[in-house]
Design a protein around this motif. Structure first.
Motif, PDB file in Angstrom:
ATOM      1  N   MET A   1      12.332 -12.060  72.949  1.00 32.28           N
ATOM      2  CA  MET A   1      13.110 -10.877  73.338  1.00 32.28           C
ATOM      3  C   MET A   1      12.805  -9.737  72.376  1.00 32.28           C
ATOM      4  O   MET A   1      12.597  -9.951  71.193  1.00 32.28           O
ATOM      5  N   ALA A   2      12.756  -8.494  72.897  1.00 39.68           N
ATOM      6  CA  ALA A   2      12.454  -7.333  72.060  1.00 39.68           C
ATOM      7  C   ALA A   2      13.560  -7.117  71.034  1.00 39.68           C
ATOM      8  O   ALA A   2      14.733  -7.393  71.282  1.00 39.68           O
ATOM      9  N   LYS A   3      13.163  -6.621  69.889  1.00 35.32           N
ATOM     10  CA  LYS A   3      14.114  -6.308  68.832  1.00 35.32           C
ATOM     11  C   LYS A   3      14.356  -4.808  68.820  1.00 35.32           C
ATOM     12  O   LYS A   3      13.417  -4.027  68.702  1.00 35.32           O
ATOM     13  N   TYR A   4      15.585  -4.397  68.965  1.00 34.36           N
ATOM     14  CA  TYR A   4      15.929  -2.988  69.017  1.00 34.36           C
ATOM     15  C   TYR A   4      16.559  -2.553  67.699  1.00 34.36           C
ATOM     16  O   TYR A   4      17.266  -3.303  67.041  1.00 34.36           O
TER      17      TYR A   4
ATOM     18  N   TRP B   1       7.307   1.814  76.277  1.00 39.12           N
ATOM     19  CA  TRP B   1       7.395   0.386  75.931  1.00 39.12           C
ATOM     20  C   TRP B   1       7.190   0.181  74.438  1.00 39.12           C
ATOM     21  O   TRP B   1       7.835  -0.668  73.830  1.00 39.12           O
TER      22      TRP B   1
ATOM     23  N   LEU C   1      10.241   0.764  72.452  1.00 39.07           N
ATOM     24  CA  LEU C   1      11.221  -0.305  72.630  1.00 39.07           C
ATOM     25  C   LEU C   1      10.739  -1.643  72.075  1.00 39.07           C
ATOM     26  O   LEU C   1      11.382  -2.673  72.282  1.00 39.07           O
ATOM     27  N   SER C   2       9.591  -1.617  71.402  1.00 36.45           N
ATOM     28  CA  SER C   2       8.995  -2.837  70.833  1.00 36.45           C
ATOM     29  C   SER C   2       8.736  -3.889  71.905  1.00 36.45           C
ATOM     30  O   SER C   2       8.925  -5.091  71.693  1.00 36.45           O
ATOM     31  N   GLU C   3       8.295  -3.436  73.060  1.00 34.11           N
ATOM     32  CA  GLU C   3       8.078  -4.332  74.190  1.00 34.11           C
ATOM     33  C   GLU C   3       6.602  -4.652  74.431  1.00 34.11           C
ATOM     34  O   GLU C   3       6.259  -5.272  75.434  1.00 34.11           O
TER      35      GLU C   3
ATOM     36  N   LEU D   1       6.808  -7.399  77.167  1.00 33.85           N
ATOM     37  CA  LEU D   1       8.099  -8.053  77.327  1.00 33.85           C
ATOM     38  C   LEU D   1       8.925  -7.407  78.444  1.00 33.85           C
ATOM     39  O   LEU D   1       8.574  -6.351  78.971  1.00 33.85           O
ATOM     40  N   ASN D   2      10.008  -8.085  78.798  1.00 32.38           N
ATOM     41  CA  ASN D   2      10.965  -7.603  79.798  1.00 32.38           C
ATOM     42  C   ASN D   2      10.356  -7.411  81.179  1.00 32.38           C
ATOM     43  O   ASN D   2      10.792  -6.560  81.963  1.00 32.38           O
ATOM     44  N   ASN D   3       9.292  -8.185  81.462  1.00 32.12           N
ATOM     45  CA  ASN D   3       8.716  -8.234  82.805  1.00 32.12           C
ATOM     46  C   ASN D   3       8.220  -6.896  83.324  1.00 32.12           C
ATOM     47  O   ASN D   3       8.243  -6.636  84.525  1.00 32.12           O
ATOM     48  N   HIS D   4       7.775  -6.026  82.431  1.00 33.61           N
ATOM     49  CA  HIS D   4       7.170  -4.775  82.894  1.00 33.61           C
ATOM     50  C   HIS D   4       5.851  -5.080  83.589  1.00 33.61           C
ATOM     51  O   HIS D   4       5.091  -5.949  83.165  1.00 33.61           O
TER      52      HIS D   4
END
Length: 217
Positions: free
Chosen positions: A1-4, A191, A194-196, A208-211
């Motif tokens: 999971m991304a770290k915010y 992205w 958002l560290s994705e 990450l996050n299914n983009h």
């Protein structure tokens, strides 16, 4: 999971001309209120109109005239000095028309991101639109990728594509591909904020996050 976190993602953008991708990125960042800081816009061309636009927007705008340097390494050394003043998280090549030296790319590997006007690995280098038309391909587009020492061959993050029609010439095709670029690069940059986007030890890109890393216009 991304770290915010509350820390803003710092970008330095490199351009060589009008910087339309840079402009679209800055506008999207401001309009969508990203947690990002466009720390500087740097050009190897002192006549780049994108620098004037960036100045009008209050951005740090730096010109390093590459024609004054006797070698690529000397230019890249000074470019690196300018970049390091801003401690960027990522360096975005948005129409930066120079081949970077091996040492420069290795120093910033994983932070250097380029947008190229073709669906890599097809048509690396210059004249991508004319090459696409000559080859008879039915689709063409752009690629956002991490920069590696080998030209236009780094790990791919996202691609955008459009149809190639029988009536297309370089002008019509390039204009349509540019619209795709204006969708893909801001999406990738967001992205990043958002560290994705991750690049693992095997140089495999993970989003990450299914983009979806594929865009169509």
């Amino acid at each position: 999971m991304a770290k915010y976190s509350n820390k803003k993602c710092r970008f330095v953008i490199l351009i060589s001309g009008r910087g339309s991708n840079m402009q679209k990125l800055v506008e999207t960042c401001n309009n969508e209120n990203w947690s990002a800081d466009i720390s500087a816009v740097i050009s190897n061309n002192p006549k780049a109109t994108g620098l004037d636009w960036a100045k009008e927007k209050g951005l740090n705008s730096i010109s390093l005239d590459s024609s004054y340097y006797s070698s690529r390494d000397e230019f890249d050394r000074d470019l690196s000095i300018e970049i390091d003043k801003y401690s960027p998280d990522y360096i975005l090549l948005a129409g930066f028309m120079r081949i970077l030296s091996y040492s420069f790319v290795k120093k910033y590997y994983g932070k250097l991101i380029n947008i190229h006007p073709s669906l890599l690995p097809a048509f690396p280098g210059l004249n991508t639109h004319s090459n696409a038309i000559k080859s008879g391909v039915r689709i063409h587009g752009c690629t956002v990728h991490f920069v590696s020492p080998e030209l236009d061959s780094g790990p791919i993050i996202a691609q955008g594509y459009t149809n190639v029609f029988s009536y297309d010439d370089v002008k019509t095709l390039s204009e349509r591909v540019l619209k795709v670029e204006h969708k893909v690069l801001p999406s990738v940059a967001r992205w990043l904020t958002l560290s994705e986007i991750m690049l693992d030890e095997q140089d495999k890109v993970m989003i990450l996050n299914n983009h979806n890393g594929l865009f169509y216009l």
